[in-house]
Design an enzyme around this catalytic site. Structure first.
Site, short mmCIF file in Angstrom:
data_model
loop_
_atom_site.label_atom_id
_atom_site.label_comp_id
_atom_site.label_asym_id
_atom_site.label_seq_id
_atom_site.Cartn_x
_atom_site.Cartn_y
_atom_site.Cartn_z
N LYS A 1 0.66 -1.23 -0.08
CA LYS A 1 -0.03 -0.03 0.10
C LYS A 1 0.81 1.12 0.00
O LYS A 1 0.51 2.20 0.60
CB LYS A 1 -1.00 0.09 1.12
CG LYS A 1 -1.83 -1.08 1.45
CD LYS A 1 -2.51 -1.53 -0.19
CE LYS A 1 -3.63 -0.28 -0.56
NZ LYS A 1 -4.10 -0.47 -1.77
N HIS B 1 6.94 -7.34 -2.68
CA HIS B 1 6.79 -6.97 -1.25
C HIS B 1 7.71 -7.39 -0.15
O HIS B 1 7.60 -7.08 0.78
CB HIS B 1 5.29 -6.99 -0.60
CG HIS B 1 4.33 -6.26 -1.48
ND1 HIS B 1 4.37 -4.89 -1.79
CD2 HIS B 1 3.11 -6.59 -1.79
CE1 HIS B 1 3.41 -4.42 -2.24
NE2 HIS B 1 2.45 -5.53 -2.18
N SER C 1 -3.95 3.22 4.78
CA SER C 1 -4.17 2.34 3.71
C SER C 1 -4.09 0.93 3.74
O SER C 1 -5.06 0.09 3.20
CB SER C 1 -3.12 2.91 2.65
OG SER C 1 -3.50 2.41 1.16
#
Length: 294
Positions: free
Chosen positions: A48, A109, A139
């Site tokens: 995010k 990620h 987020s």
């Protein structure tokens, strides 16, 4: 916010020094042994923090001869997610990538210490995007509410404490952004800030072009800018993850606001003071600086 708690959710568990869910570890043998190629381009980030945005920018740069590509396939097929295992919505990232011709664009990620060794051995170019911690926490909270492959989000106060403690899928934000920041001293890593992208997208696109050794005409650059605006991407099924059954957009859209400073609508005064005190301690000694407003 009980709507996201009704379905079964994966549990967090410790994995290689961070917290994970099984969706990102089930295929770990293949991830760890993944064979990078010298012309691979990696889009890396904490969740995010602008991952899909930068992925779309880079993909457009590589498909200017075939611009309709961005409308034919979802972003997770055009820029496969390295550590994703096979699910109802996704093929395993390594499976897609093994069948993808060069040059490959790869999303991850993973914190820097878990990146497969072959990426370092091949000196692959990596674009890392970081976002200020407060907006990232907000987020990530809404994302965890709507995404069934994430662990339970719980309430905002509970989630914020877990974020502070690093009890998140992919681990601590602090360790993640600092680890990648330090690694850029020894590897070809372009470190971008979400706030800079929001402030002046054409300038940041120029940085990406220089880093990747690509030239864009004025017209092509304008195409990239216009097609990667938040509103355009939010309305595109090929970018907004509306094709994924694991994500409940009725709870919260995958692309929610895309703003800098939305944290002010969530943090209480007490939460903000506690967060700032903890942040100062964890970010001590680094030259990495963030803006929480622009």
């Amino acid at each position: 916010m009980a709507e996201d708690q009704e379905e079964e959710r994966p549990e967090l568990f410790p994995f290689r020094g961070i917290h994970m869910v099984h969706y990102f570890t089930d295929n770990w043998d293949q991830v760890e042994a993944f064979q990078a190629r010298p012309d691979d381009v990696v889009v890396a980030s904490y969740p995010k923090t602008g991952t899909t945005w930068v992925s779309q920018i880079v993909d457009l740069m590589y498909c200017l001869d075939d611009p309709s590509r961005v409308h034919r396939a979802p972003i997770y097929e055009r820029v496969p997610f390295l550590e994703m295992s096979k699910t109802e919505d996704f093929e395993a990232g390594t499976t897609i990538l093994d069948a993808t011709p060069s040059p490959r664009l790869i999303k991850t990620h993973l914190p820097v210490q878990l990146i497969p060794q072959s990426f370092w051995d091949n000196n692959c170019k990596i674009i890392y995007t970081a976002r200020n911690a407060k907006d990232t926490a907000v987020s990530y909270f809404h994302f965890s509410r709507m995404n069934k492959i994430q662990s339970r989000a719980g309430t905002w106060p509970t989630f914020l404490e877990e974020f502070i403690n690093g009890e998140m899928v992919f681990g601590s934000w602090y360790d993640h952004v600092r680890g990648w920041w330090d690694k850029k001293e020894s590897q070809p890593i372009l470190y971008l800030l979400y706030e800079d992208l929001k402030e002046n997208l054409p300038r940041e696109i120029d940085k990406i072009c220089r880093f990747l050794g690509r030239e864009l005409s004025v017209a092509d650059k304008q195409k990239v800018v216009s097609q990667t605006s938040f509103d355009v991407m939010k309305s595109s099924p090929m970018a907004n993850y509306s094709t994924c059954s694991a994500m409940d957009h009725k709870v919260s859209p995958f692309m929610r606001k895309g703003q800098v400073g939305d944290w002010k609508n969530h943090f209480t005064v007490v939460q903000n003071e506690r967060f700032d005190e903890d942040y100062k301690r964890k970010m001590e000694g680094t030259t990495l600086m963030f803006r929480t407003d622009i």
